[in-house]
Write a protein that holds these residues in place. Structure first.
Motif, mmCIF file in Angstrom:
data_model
loop_
_atom_site.group_PDB
_atom_site.id
_atom_site.type_symbol
_atom_site.label_atom_id
_atom_site.label_comp_id
_atom_site.label_asym_id
_atom_site.label_seq_id
_atom_site.Cartn_x
_atom_site.Cartn_y
_atom_site.Cartn_z
ATOM 1 N N ARG A 213 -5.059 1.198 -8.262
ATOM 2 C CA ARG A 213 -4.037 0.197 -8.296
ATOM 3 C C ARG A 213 -3.370 -0.296 -9.194
ATOM 4 O O ARG A 213 -3.811 0.190 -10.361
ATOM 5 C CB ARG A 213 -4.662 -0.885 -7.438
ATOM 6 C CG ARG A 213 -5.882 -1.474 -8.063
ATOM 7 C CD ARG A 213 -6.273 -2.814 -7.738
ATOM 8 N NE ARG A 213 -6.724 -2.828 -6.363
ATOM 9 C CZ ARG A 213 -6.739 -3.773 -5.401
ATOM 10 N NH1 ARG A 213 -6.318 -5.006 -5.752
ATOM 11 N NH2 ARG A 213 -6.944 -3.727 -4.129
ATOM 12 N N GLU B 1 0.772 -1.290 0.093
ATOM 13 C CA GLU B 1 0.134 0.082 0.022
ATOM 14 C C GLU B 1 0.921 1.063 -0.104
ATOM 15 O O GLU B 1 1.958 1.215 0.609
ATOM 16 C CB GLU B 1 -0.927 -0.001 1.273
ATOM 17 C CG GLU B 1 -1.746 -1.050 1.093
ATOM 18 C CD GLU B 1 -2.891 -1.133 2.333
ATOM 19 O OE1 GLU B 1 -3.432 0.111 2.485
ATOM 20 O OE2 GLU B 1 -3.017 -2.209 3.087
ATOM 21 N N ILE B 2 0.419 2.400 -0.645
ATOM 22 C CA ILE B 2 0.974 3.538 -0.550
ATOM 23 C C ILE B 2 0.233 4.657 0.153
ATOM 24 O O ILE B 2 -1.335 4.883 -0.215
ATOM 25 C CB ILE B 2 1.130 4.263 -1.893
ATOM 26 C CG1 ILE B 2 2.073 3.121 -2.689
ATOM 27 C CG2 ILE B 2 2.071 5.428 -1.995
ATOM 28 C CD1 ILE B 2 2.129 3.247 -4.242
ATOM 29 N N ARG B 3 0.677 4.887 1.377
ATOM 30 C CA ARG B 3 -0.273 6.030 2.347
ATOM 31 C C ARG B 3 1.006 7.205 2.795
ATOM 32 O O ARG B 3 1.903 6.844 3.151
ATOM 33 C CB ARG B 3 -0.522 5.263 3.344
ATOM 34 C CG ARG B 3 -1.753 4.445 3.320
ATOM 35 C CD ARG B 3 -2.287 3.931 4.780
ATOM 36 N NE ARG B 3 -3.345 2.611 4.374
ATOM 37 C CZ ARG B 3 -4.599 3.019 4.121
ATOM 38 N NH1 ARG B 3 -4.981 4.104 4.201
ATOM 39 N NH2 ARG B 3 -5.152 1.956 4.243
ATOM 40 N N GLU C 105 1.964 8.125 -7.956
ATOM 41 C CA GLU C 105 3.268 7.768 -7.740
ATOM 42 C C GLU C 105 3.776 6.754 -8.809
ATOM 43 O O GLU C 105 2.970 6.198 -9.525
ATOM 44 C CB GLU C 105 3.578 7.152 -6.306
ATOM 45 C CG GLU C 105 4.912 6.606 -5.819
ATOM 46 C CD GLU C 105 5.687 7.837 -5.658
ATOM 47 O OE1 GLU C 105 6.392 8.214 -6.667
ATOM 48 O OE2 GLU C 105 5.499 8.371 -4.385
ATOM 49 N N HIS D 218 2.993 8.821 1.066
ATOM 50 C CA HIS D 218 4.011 8.588 0.280
ATOM 51 C C HIS D 218 5.181 7.613 0.777
ATOM 52 O O HIS D 218 6.301 7.864 0.796
ATOM 53 C CB HIS D 218 4.533 10.045 -0.025
ATOM 54 C CG HIS D 218 3.751 11.110 -0.433
ATOM 55 N ND1 HIS D 218 2.707 10.966 -1.285
ATOM 56 C CD2 HIS D 218 3.624 12.550 0.350
ATOM 57 C CE1 HIS D 218 2.194 11.968 -1.607
ATOM 58 N NE2 HIS D 218 2.540 13.059 -0.545
ATOM 59 N N ASN E 98 -2.711 2.548 -4.013
ATOM 60 C CA ASN E 98 -2.308 3.846 -3.685
ATOM 61 C C ASN E 98 -3.452 4.619 -3.227
ATOM 62 O O ASN E 98 -4.412 4.793 -3.589
ATOM 63 C CB ASN E 98 -1.752 4.916 -4.984
ATOM 64 C CG ASN E 98 -1.243 6.383 -4.807
ATOM 65 O OD1 ASN E 98 -1.285 6.616 -3.610
ATOM 66 N ND2 ASN E 98 -0.809 6.956 -5.659
ATOM 67 N N VAL F 125 1.437 4.545 -10.600
ATOM 68 C CA VAL F 125 -0.052 4.405 -9.976
ATOM 69 C C VAL F 125 -0.646 5.747 -9.646
ATOM 70 O O VAL F 125 -0.243 6.574 -8.752
ATOM 71 C CB VAL F 125 0.353 3.556 -8.680
ATOM 72 C CG1 VAL F 125 -0.926 2.968 -8.103
ATOM 73 C CG2 VAL F 125 1.398 2.428 -8.805
ATOM 74 N N ASP G 131 -3.094 7.548 -1.604
ATOM 75 C CA ASP G 131 -3.163 8.979 -1.511
ATOM 76 C C ASP G 131 -3.740 9.870 -2.754
ATOM 77 O O ASP G 131 -4.074 9.173 -3.501
ATOM 78 C CB ASP G 131 -1.327 9.213 -1.850
ATOM 79 C CG ASP G 131 -0.509 8.906 -0.515
ATOM 80 O OD1 ASP G 131 -1.120 8.889 0.423
ATOM 81 O OD2 ASP G 131 0.402 8.722 -0.527
ATOM 82 N N GLY H 84 9.589 5.257 -5.043
ATOM 83 C CA GLY H 84 8.632 6.141 -5.695
ATOM 84 C C GLY H 84 9.506 7.253 -6.047
ATOM 85 O O GLY H 84 10.041 7.990 -5.640
ATOM 86 N N GLY I 163 -3.531 8.381 -8.278
ATOM 87 C CA GLY I 163 -4.111 8.530 -6.880
ATOM 88 C C GLY I 163 -5.292 7.600 -6.650
ATOM 89 O O GLY I 163 -6.124 7.603 -7.765
#
Lengths: 117, 255
Positions: free
Chosen positions: A77, A28-30, A59, A32, A53, A72, A55, A94, A74
């Motif tokens: 996925r 997961e991207i949280r 990214e 950044h 993602n 990816v 956010d 990233g 905002g």
């Protein structure tokens, strides 16, 4: 024409079937950051890595070690396939936040520690 | 953010600047074609950007990769036509093919920086850094492109100009291999060699050599295959045209 359609269905069907059978791991991207920052996958096996993602901003996942580059968006996925790889550590980051968004794919022979399932 | 913007700008847009120089240096090239083709490529990237949401989710998330592969294949096709037609006309390529080549190589490079700059433009602290990063990146890329043009433009050898354009295009098109591996359309290949001890992919020289001729520290066999195909394919087309054309002085002189 029907034959071509059937052939295309077969190709896409086989591709999809082979992709479903692969071990998966989710990152997961949280804010950044990659969560988890380190994932373990089995050696000599193809693995599907799904980036989710959370956010608002996009990214771009980049890895010189894995030779992968994927955007990816905002709240979206994206999937990349890696391997089969020999044991070792493979860094990824990233592109848009290289100071915070850093992660490692650890490829190991030991299956128990694997995040991929 | 300033440094990162400069790095991203150079990584994503340096190939566009170099392409502009290569196209401008081609023999008999109209001054309007390079800006027109690069401009069209940027326009295409903008159109793609506004449709990125659904494009990227197409084909089980492989939409953007497939689109880039298709665009690069169009570039390869137009390169073959360029060289084939140039073989019959003393090294001068047809304007339409050059325009398509420029467009097809510009769009995949431009879209990445577009995603970055548009996404981070409105954020609170980024405005100043983003603008200055773009200005610095623009300066560096322009300088390198002008230097390249000044180096290759005075060269009398048409053969050499085409050869370096071919090397550049091969470097731009060969990453199709990694894109296909990434979306699992071809099996992952083992690396043929590793020269990252001398020039790493993420070093300054690595980026520059990658933009100039597609340097990869750890290429796969498939990468090398597409690279060689991009070099040999257009030359083969030119040879075919020459073989079919009536013997004349100009064709043989430059190829």
């Amino acid at each position: 024409m029907i034959r071509i359609n059937a052939l295309l269905c077969l190709i896409f069907g086989l591709t999809a079937a082979s992709a479903w059978a692969l071990p998966e791991t989710v990152i997961e991207i949280r804010n950044h950051l990659f969560i988890p920052q380190r994932v373990t996958i089995p050696a000599n096996t193809k693995v599907k890595i799904i980036f989710v993602n959370h956010d608002d901003t996009p990214e771009e996942i980049d890895s010189f070690d894995l030779n992968r580059e994927k955007v990816v968006l905002g709240h979206s996925r994206a999937t990349i396939f890696v391997g089969p790889l020999p044991p070792g550590e493979y860094q990824f980051f990233g592109e848009y936040h290289p100071n915070t968004a850093v992660g490692i794919v650890e490829v190991t022979d030991i299956v128990e520690g694997s995040n991929a399932d | 953010m300033l440094i990162n913007t400069v790095i991203l700008f150079i990584r994503d847009t340096l190939p566009i600047f170099l392409l502009y120089s290569y196209l401008s240096a081609l023999p008999g090239m109209s001054a309007r074609i390079p800006p027109l083709s690069v401009g069209s490529g940027i326009l295409l990237a903008i159109v793609l950007y506004f449709n990125l949401d659904w494009l990227s989710q197409m084909a089980a998330g492989a939409g953007l990769e497939l689109l880039k592969i298709a665009t690069l294949m169009v570039a390869l096709g137009s390169l073959c036509v360029c060289l084939g037609r140039a073989a019959a006309s003393n090294g001068k390529p047809p304007a339409v093919s050059v325009w398509i080549l420029g467009l097809a190589l510009t769009a995949p490079n431009a879209i990445h920086f577009l995603i970055y700059s548009v996404a981070y433009w409105p954020t609170e602290t980024s405005d100043f850094n983003l603008v200055f990063g773009i200005i610095i990146g623009l300066g560096i890329s322009s300088c390198l492109a002008i230097l390249l043009y000044l180096l290759i433009s005075p060269l009398g050898s048409t053969k050499f100009k085409w050869l370096i354009l071919l090397l550049f295009c091969a470097g731009q098109i060969a990453p199709v291999a990694a894109l296909l591996e990434q979306i699992d359309y071809v099996p992952n290949q083992s690396r043929l060699w590793d020269t990252s001890r001398w020039v790493a992919d993420d070093s300054e020289y690595g980026h520059l050599f990658n933009a100039l001729f597609g340097y990869e520290a750890t290429p796969s066999l498939f990468y090398l295959l597409i690279y060689v195909l991009t070099l040999v394919g257009p030359l083969f087309c030119a040879r075919l045209v020459m073989r079919g054309a009536p013997a004349s002085g100009h064709t043989a002189r430059w190829l």
